[in-house]
Write a protein that holds these residues in place. Structure first.
Motif, short mmCIF file in Angstrom:
data_model
loop_
_atom_site.label_atom_id
_atom_site.label_comp_id
_atom_site.label_asym_id
_atom_site.label_seq_id
_atom_site.Cartn_x
_atom_site.Cartn_y
_atom_site.Cartn_z
N GLY A 1 -63.72 37.61 31.61
CA GLY A 1 -62.83 36.87 30.68
C GLY A 1 -61.60 36.58 30.97
O GLY A 1 -60.80 35.80 30.14
N ALA A 2 -61.25 36.72 32.01
CA ALA A 2 -59.95 36.47 32.71
C ALA A 2 -60.14 35.13 33.59
O ALA A 2 -61.17 34.64 34.14
N GLY A 3 -58.61 34.42 33.53
CA GLY A 3 -58.77 33.07 34.47
C GLY A 3 -57.81 33.49 35.79
O GLY A 3 -57.86 34.69 36.08
N HIS A 4 -57.16 32.84 36.00
CA HIS A 4 -55.94 32.86 37.19
C HIS A 4 -54.72 33.82 36.72
O HIS A 4 -54.45 34.44 37.71
N LEU A 5 -54.22 33.78 35.59
CA LEU A 5 -53.06 34.46 35.34
C LEU A 5 -53.30 35.73 34.61
O LEU A 5 -53.14 36.08 33.36
N LEU A 6 -54.01 36.82 35.51
CA LEU A 6 -54.14 38.25 35.26
C LEU A 6 -52.98 38.86 34.77
O LEU A 6 -53.18 39.71 33.74
N VAL A 7 -51.83 38.64 35.29
CA VAL A 7 -50.65 39.42 34.68
C VAL A 7 -50.16 39.00 33.33
O VAL A 7 -49.95 39.81 32.52
N GLU A 8 -50.91 37.81 32.77
CA GLU A 8 -50.56 37.51 31.24
C GLU A 8 -51.69 37.76 30.62
O GLU A 8 -51.43 38.16 29.21
N GLU A 9 -52.69 37.52 31.05
CA GLU A 9 -53.96 37.65 30.19
C GLU A 9 -54.62 38.90 30.27
O GLU A 9 -54.93 39.41 28.83
N HIS A 10 -54.31 39.96 31.06
CA HIS A 10 -54.98 41.26 30.88
C HIS A 10 -54.03 42.12 31.84
O HIS A 10 -54.50 42.71 32.74
N PRO A 11 -52.75 42.29 31.27
CA PRO A 11 -51.77 43.16 32.07
C PRO A 11 -52.28 44.80 32.45
O PRO A 11 -52.02 45.41 33.11
N GLU A 12 -53.24 44.93 31.16
CA GLU A 12 -53.70 46.51 31.30
C GLU A 12 -54.48 46.93 32.42
O GLU A 12 -54.55 47.99 33.01
N HIS A 13 -55.22 45.70 33.06
CA HIS A 13 -55.82 45.91 34.17
C HIS A 13 -55.25 46.29 35.55
O HIS A 13 -55.36 46.98 36.26
N LEU A 14 -54.10 45.38 35.56
CA LEU A 14 -53.07 45.41 36.73
C LEU A 14 -52.43 46.67 36.67
O LEU A 14 -51.82 47.05 37.82
N ALA A 15 -51.92 47.19 35.55
CA ALA A 15 -51.06 48.30 35.49
C ALA A 15 -52.02 49.68 35.99
O ALA A 15 -50.99 50.47 36.48
N GLY A 16 -53.19 49.71 35.95
CA GLY A 16 -53.89 50.84 36.62
C GLY A 16 -54.00 50.73 38.27
O GLY A 16 -54.45 51.65 38.87
N LEU A 17 -53.78 49.47 38.67
CA LEU A 17 -53.88 49.31 40.32
C LEU A 17 -53.24 50.41 41.15
O LEU A 17 -53.93 51.00 42.04
N PRO A 18 -51.95 50.59 41.08
CA PRO A 18 -51.53 51.62 41.75
C PRO A 18 -51.87 52.93 41.58
O PRO A 18 -51.78 53.89 42.70
N ALA A 19 -52.42 53.42 40.58
CA ALA A 19 -53.11 54.59 40.31
C ALA A 19 -54.36 54.77 41.20
O ALA A 19 -54.76 55.90 41.47
N ASN A 20 -55.03 53.63 41.73
CA ASN A 20 -56.23 53.82 42.15
C ASN A 20 -56.25 53.06 43.68
O ASN A 20 -57.12 52.09 43.81
N PRO A 21 -55.43 53.06 44.56
CA PRO A 21 -55.37 52.43 45.85
C PRO A 21 -56.78 52.82 46.71
O PRO A 21 -56.97 53.78 46.65
N GLY A 22 -57.05 51.89 47.15
CA GLY A 22 -58.05 52.06 48.21
C GLY A 22 -59.52 52.32 47.68
O GLY A 22 -60.68 52.65 48.21
N ARG A 23 -59.65 52.18 46.43
CA ARG A 23 -60.91 52.44 45.62
C ARG A 23 -61.77 51.49 46.07
O ARG A 23 -61.69 50.23 46.34
N SER A 24 -63.24 51.85 46.37
CA SER A 24 -64.19 51.24 47.00
C SER A 24 -64.87 50.08 45.82
O SER A 24 -64.91 50.46 44.52
N ALA A 25 -65.18 48.90 46.09
CA ALA A 25 -65.85 47.79 45.55
C ALA A 25 -67.22 47.70 45.70
O ALA A 25 -68.05 46.99 45.31
#
Length: 70
Positions: free
Chosen positions: A32-56
């Motif tokens: 559901g997101a476009g190019h501006l993740l910071v504005e559209e879904h900041p909750e997803h980006l907020a968790g990134l530092p807590a999960n460095p190196g997580r596999s895709a």
């Protein structure tokens, strides 16, 4: 590395190619997101530092997910 499902500047398929060649990773895809993740879904980006190196490995590009995997 993460992209939005509807990102027209760095769509999942295009970012995946660059990610594989440059970093040997698959990007996560935020549904559901476009190019501006910071504005559209900041909750997803907020968790990134807590999960460095997580596999895709279990999230293929083009299969959007609401969870960041990257």
């Amino acid at each position: 590395m993460v992209t939005g499902e509807h990102d027209v500047f760095l769509p999942p398929g295009r970012l995946a190619t660059a990610g594989r060649k440059t970093f040997a990773v698959e990007p996560g895809v935020v549904s559901g997101a476009g190019h501006l993740l910071v504005e559209e879904h900041p909750e997803h980006l907020a968790g990134l530092p807590a999960n460095p190196g997580r596999s895709a490995a279990d999230t293929a590009v083009g299969q959007p997910t609401s969870d960041y995997i990257g």
